[in-house]
Design a protein around this motif. Sequence first.
Motif, PDB file in Angstrom:
ATOM      1  N   LEU A  58       2.802  -8.351  10.292  1.00  0.00           N
ATOM      2  CA  LEU A  58       3.332  -7.121   9.706  1.00  0.00           C
ATOM      3  C   LEU A  58       2.482  -6.685   8.511  1.00  0.00           C
ATOM      4  CD1 LEU A  58       5.468  -4.907   9.577  1.00  0.00           C
ATOM      5  CD2 LEU A  58       6.932  -6.457   8.254  1.00  0.00           C
ATOM      6  N   ALA A  59       2.108  -7.647   7.663  1.00  0.00           N
ATOM      7  CA  ALA A  59       1.278  -7.334   6.494  1.00  0.00           C
ATOM      8  C   ALA A  59      -0.085  -6.796   6.925  1.00  0.00           C
ATOM      9  CB  ALA A  59       1.106  -8.572   5.616  1.00  0.00           C
ATOM     10  N   LEU A  60      -0.678  -7.401   7.956  1.00  0.00           N
ATOM     11  CA  LEU A  60      -1.975  -6.931   8.451  1.00  0.00           C
ATOM     12  C   LEU A  60      -1.871  -5.517   9.010  1.00  0.00           C
ATOM     13  CD1 LEU A  60      -3.315 -10.169  10.214  1.00  0.00           C
ATOM     14  CD2 LEU A  60      -4.201  -9.109   8.125  1.00  0.00           C
ATOM     15  N   ALA A  61      -0.760  -5.224   9.708  1.00  0.00           N
ATOM     16  CA  ALA A  61      -0.556  -3.881  10.266  1.00  0.00           C
ATOM     17  C   ALA A  61      -0.426  -2.850   9.144  1.00  0.00           C
ATOM     18  CB  ALA A  61       0.694  -3.862  11.154  1.00  0.00           C
ATOM     19  N   ILE A  62       0.374  -3.191   8.122  1.00  0.00           N
ATOM     20  CA  ILE A  62       0.546  -2.286   6.982  1.00  0.00           C
ATOM     21  C   ILE A  62      -0.788  -2.087   6.265  1.00  0.00           C
ATOM     22  CG2 ILE A  62       1.591  -2.082   4.679  1.00  0.00           C
ATOM     23  CD1 ILE A  62       4.092  -3.465   5.844  1.00  0.00           C
ATOM     24  N   ALA A  63      -1.521  -3.191   6.068  1.00  0.00           N
ATOM     25  CA  ALA A  63      -2.819  -3.105   5.386  1.00  0.00           C
ATOM     26  C   ALA A  63      -3.786  -2.210   6.159  1.00  0.00           C
ATOM     27  CB  ALA A  63      -3.402  -4.508   5.220  1.00  0.00           C
ATOM     28  N   ALA A  64      -3.801  -2.343   7.485  1.00  0.00           N
ATOM     29  CA  ALA A  64      -4.709  -1.531   8.308  1.00  0.00           C
ATOM     30  C   ALA A  64      -4.371  -0.049   8.211  1.00  0.00           C
ATOM     31  CB  ALA A  64      -4.631  -1.995   9.768  1.00  0.00           C
ATOM     32  N   VAL A  65      -3.074   0.272   8.243  1.00  0.00           N
ATOM     33  CA  VAL A  65      -2.649   1.678   8.143  1.00  0.00           C
ATOM     34  C   VAL A  65      -3.051   2.255   6.784  1.00  0.00           C
ATOM     35  CG1 VAL A  65      -0.643   3.215   8.019  1.00  0.00           C
ATOM     36  CG2 VAL A  65      -0.761   1.459   9.800  1.00  0.00           C
ATOM     37  N   ILE A  66      -2.800   1.488   5.719  1.00  0.00           N
ATOM     38  CA  ILE A  66      -3.143   1.975   4.371  1.00  0.00           C
ATOM     39  C   ILE A  66      -4.647   2.210   4.255  1.00  0.00           C
ATOM     40  CG2 ILE A  66      -3.230   1.377   1.915  1.00  0.00           C
ATOM     41  CD1 ILE A  66      -0.654  -0.232   2.317  1.00  0.00           C
ATOM     42  N   PHE A  67      -5.437   1.251   4.753  1.00  0.00           N
ATOM     43  CA  PHE A  67      -6.890   1.349   4.594  1.00  0.00           C
ATOM     44  C   PHE A  67      -7.481   2.473   5.441  1.00  0.00           C
ATOM     45  CE2 PHE A  67     -11.306   0.067   5.521  1.00  0.00           C
ATOM     46  CZ  PHE A  67     -11.785   0.020   4.216  1.00  0.00           C
ATOM     47  N   VAL A  68      -7.014   2.596   6.678  1.00  0.00           N
ATOM     48  CA  VAL A  68      -7.586   3.583   7.596  1.00  0.00           C
ATOM     49  C   VAL A  68      -7.122   5.003   7.274  1.00  0.00           C
ATOM     50  CG1 VAL A  68      -7.703   4.338  10.008  1.00  0.00           C
ATOM     51  CG2 VAL A  68      -7.892   1.906   9.458  1.00  0.00           C
ATOM     52  N   PHE A  69      -5.823   5.152   7.006  1.00  0.00           N
ATOM     53  CA  PHE A  69      -5.268   6.495   6.827  1.00  0.00           C
ATOM     54  C   PHE A  69      -5.051   6.879   5.361  1.00  0.00           C
ATOM     55  CE2 PHE A  69      -3.849   5.036  11.043  1.00  0.00           C
ATOM     56  CZ  PHE A  69      -4.426   6.038  11.821  1.00  0.00           C
ATOM     57  N   GLY A  70      -5.218   5.926   4.452  1.00  0.00           N
ATOM     58  CA  GLY A  70      -5.043   6.203   3.036  1.00  0.00           C
ATOM     59  C   GLY A  70      -6.353   6.598   2.383  1.00  0.00           C
ATOM     60  N   PRO A  71      -6.434   6.453   1.059  1.00  0.00           N
ATOM     61  CA  PRO A  71      -7.663   6.819   0.319  1.00  0.00           C
ATOM     62  C   PRO A  71      -8.740   5.749   0.486  1.00  0.00           C
ATOM     63  CG  PRO A  71      -6.011   5.997  -1.207  1.00  0.00           C
ATOM     64  CD  PRO A  71      -5.343   6.041   0.139  1.00  0.00           C
ATOM     65  N   THR A  72      -9.330   5.677   1.677  1.00  0.00           N
ATOM     66  CA  THR A  72     -10.220   4.572   2.064  1.00  0.00           C
ATOM     67  C   THR A  72     -11.380   4.374   1.096  1.00  0.00           C
ATOM     68  OG1 THR A  72      -9.678   5.038   4.371  1.00  0.00           O
ATOM     69  CG2 THR A  72     -11.581   3.613   3.958  1.00  0.00           C
ATOM     70  N   LEU A  73     -12.108   5.450   0.804  1.00  0.00           N
ATOM     71  CA  LEU A  73     -13.289   5.323  -0.064  1.00  0.00           C
ATOM     72  C   LEU A  73     -12.885   4.893  -1.471  1.00  0.00           C
ATOM     73  CD1 LEU A  73     -16.341   5.621  -0.358  1.00  0.00           C
ATOM     74  CD2 LEU A  73     -15.985   8.047  -0.937  1.00  0.00           C
ATOM     75  N   PHE A  74     -11.790   5.477  -1.980  1.00  0.00           N
ATOM     76  CA  PHE A  74     -11.309   5.098  -3.314  1.00  0.00           C
ATOM     77  C   PHE A  74     -10.958   3.621  -3.359  1.00  0.00           C
ATOM     78  CE2 PHE A  74      -7.924   4.334  -6.381  1.00  0.00           C
ATOM     79  CZ  PHE A  74      -8.431   4.944  -7.532  1.00  0.00           C
ATOM     80  N   LEU A  75     -10.249   3.133  -2.324  1.00  0.00           N
ATOM     81  CA  LEU A  75      -9.826   1.727  -2.284  1.00  0.00           C
ATOM     82  C   LEU A  75     -11.030   0.792  -2.204  1.00  0.00           C
ATOM     83  CD1 LEU A  75      -6.738   1.964   0.125  1.00  0.00           C
ATOM     84  CD2 LEU A  75      -6.713   1.687  -2.363  1.00  0.00           C
ATOM     85  N   THR A  76     -12.020   1.162  -1.396  1.00  0.00           N
ATOM     86  CA  THR A  76     -13.224   0.332  -1.262  1.00  0.00           C
ATOM     87  C   THR A  76     -13.953   0.216  -2.597  1.00  0.00           C
ATOM     88  OG1 THR A  76     -13.466   1.073   1.037  1.00  0.00           O
ATOM     89  CG2 THR A  76     -15.386   0.031   0.005  1.00  0.00           C
ATOM     90  N   ASN A  77     -14.143   1.357  -3.242  1.00  0.00           N
ATOM     91  CA  ASN A  77     -14.829   1.356  -4.539  1.00  0.00           C
ATOM     92  C   ASN A  77     -14.003   0.628  -5.605  1.00  0.00           C
ATOM     93  OD1 ASN A  77     -16.944   2.823  -3.475  1.00  0.00           O
ATOM     94  ND2 ASN A  77     -16.127   4.804  -4.106  1.00  0.00           N
ATOM     95  N   ALA A  78     -12.684   0.852  -5.577  1.00  0.00           N
ATOM     96  CA  ALA A  78     -11.803   0.229  -6.576  1.00  0.00           C
ATOM     97  C   ALA A  78     -11.832  -1.287  -6.443  1.00  0.00           C
ATOM     98  CB  ALA A  78     -10.384   0.753  -6.417  1.00  0.00           C
ATOM     99  N   PHE A  79     -11.809  -1.786  -5.191  1.00  0.00           N
ATOM    100  CA  PHE A  79     -11.838  -3.240  -4.999  1.00  0.00           C
ATOM    101  C   PHE A  79     -13.171  -3.819  -5.481  1.00  0.00           C
ATOM    102  CE2 PHE A  79     -13.037  -6.984  -2.518  1.00  0.00           C
ATOM    103  CZ  PHE A  79     -11.994  -7.831  -2.857  1.00  0.00           C
TER     104      PHE A  79
END
Length: 529
Positions: free
Chosen positions: A278-299
């Motif tokens: 469930l956590a992996l599914a939620i994480a995938a949705v957030i990363f793919v459909f959310g602010p992907t570039l922002f999250l990548t740079n932020a991490f």
Amino acid sequence: MTQHNATHSAAPTRREHRLGDPVVLVLSVGFILLFIALSLYDVDWVAEGIGAGFAWTAATLGSYFQLLLLLTFFIGIGVALTPAASARIGNLATPEISTFKWLSIIMCTLLAGGGVFFAAGEPVYHFVVTPPAFDSEAGTVDAVAGALAQSFMHWGFLAWAVLGSLTAVVLAHAHYDKGRPLQPRTLLTPILGERIIQGPVGGVIDALCVIAVVAGTVGPIGFLATQVSFGLHELFGVSEGYGTQLAILVALAVVYVTSAVTGIHRGIQILSRFNVFLALAIAAVIFVFGPTLFLTNAFTQGFGTYLTSFFSMATMTAETAPAWWMQWWTVFFFAWFIGYGPLMAIFVARISRGRSIRQMILAVAVMAPIATTIWFTLLGGSGIHYQLTGVIDLTEALNNFQFDVATLTVAQALPGGTLMAVAILVLTTIFVATTGDSMSYAIAVVGSGHDRPSSLIRAFWGIAMAIMAGILLYMGAGQISVLQQFIVITAIPVSLVLLPSLWTGPQAAYAMAREQGLLARRSVETPDA
């Protein structure tokens, strides 16, 4: 591989008390009853007394707690890099539990409800209130990396290492190779001698560790009831009263007591695997459909800042930071993890049979923290993005420490909206359930001294913690906070139980390696660890 006659698989003898060590039972249950009775008598007096103890402990012993975590991590990594780390736990050539299941149990048990509860809100809090280690302007792009780095410090390498690296090595060697009981008192055997194993002193040591875990587990159980109740009210208009919270507690207790009773190889494992998927599914949705570039740079920036500012954050004291900040953030979290330390070590040693020392330490102290930082970036980083772009405003809620509001607000802003919010509520619920079942199991192990405790004692502790949460919620959610403050006080004696592992951990690792023929035996044996 050399085999040893250990007592790990022995069934309880007729002489063993059905509910385990009576000293442990009387003291730990007595604490629960006393806390509830005093709270019923005078809630304010209890809150003030524990608050004063909490403040004193944080101010006086905060630096000691920080040093204990730092030393545990670096010595643990040092052990993992030695040839002795090839030794296998429990004298099994192959692991009892598959790698995916094993990592799932570790992640769900140790990250648990606390990590999910704080994952959305804490990074946003540090974004709107700049942590003392940084001087960036709050609420700006420059504040993003520091906000994530500070969250990584609280839930990263140091936090995980104290939960199951050196202590788990000591317990694994003592239990599986030496036949000593799987109890916190065993960690002090090299210091106090064998006499404490059967004596009342050993019972008191175990009880203090159980009390710390009860205080630390009842908190997430109680807060989950308030969080889910708030979420159901906001999403579906369900009444937010005590009745709803009680129904949630009952449902949660049924899940984790059933899981604890069925054991590690059934309920605990199944629940953990489901939650990881469930956590992996939620994480995938957030990363793919959310602010992907922002999250990548932020991490990338946040993790880099975490590493470069590691020591300045880890060694900050009340002299260089506001006392209230240290008290409620770094010291509170570090003391919370110390309180969990001995029982988590028991659990990690139990599920790691057949694994090498290196695998166990690296999984707990390196892999799991990195996974945690990714999870905090996905939820908390998204929250920062939405706060930065004006989609949400959590400033007031977080200044009032309303993390249930923060979690739901961020969840609703994520892709999927209401559906994502429901998924995260379910995830949080099961994370807390995995803490409840694993700690019910671990407390039962402490009472019995072996890794097959009776289902009766597992169920007893699971139910007892749910009842305690229900009573405290009836008095008001503030009493749950008071109980969580109490864990900082319990961290004082528990830290003394963990302290010897700084030198007995490496000794135990080398002893295991020699016994398994991986290292040449020395003429003078290292003292038993």
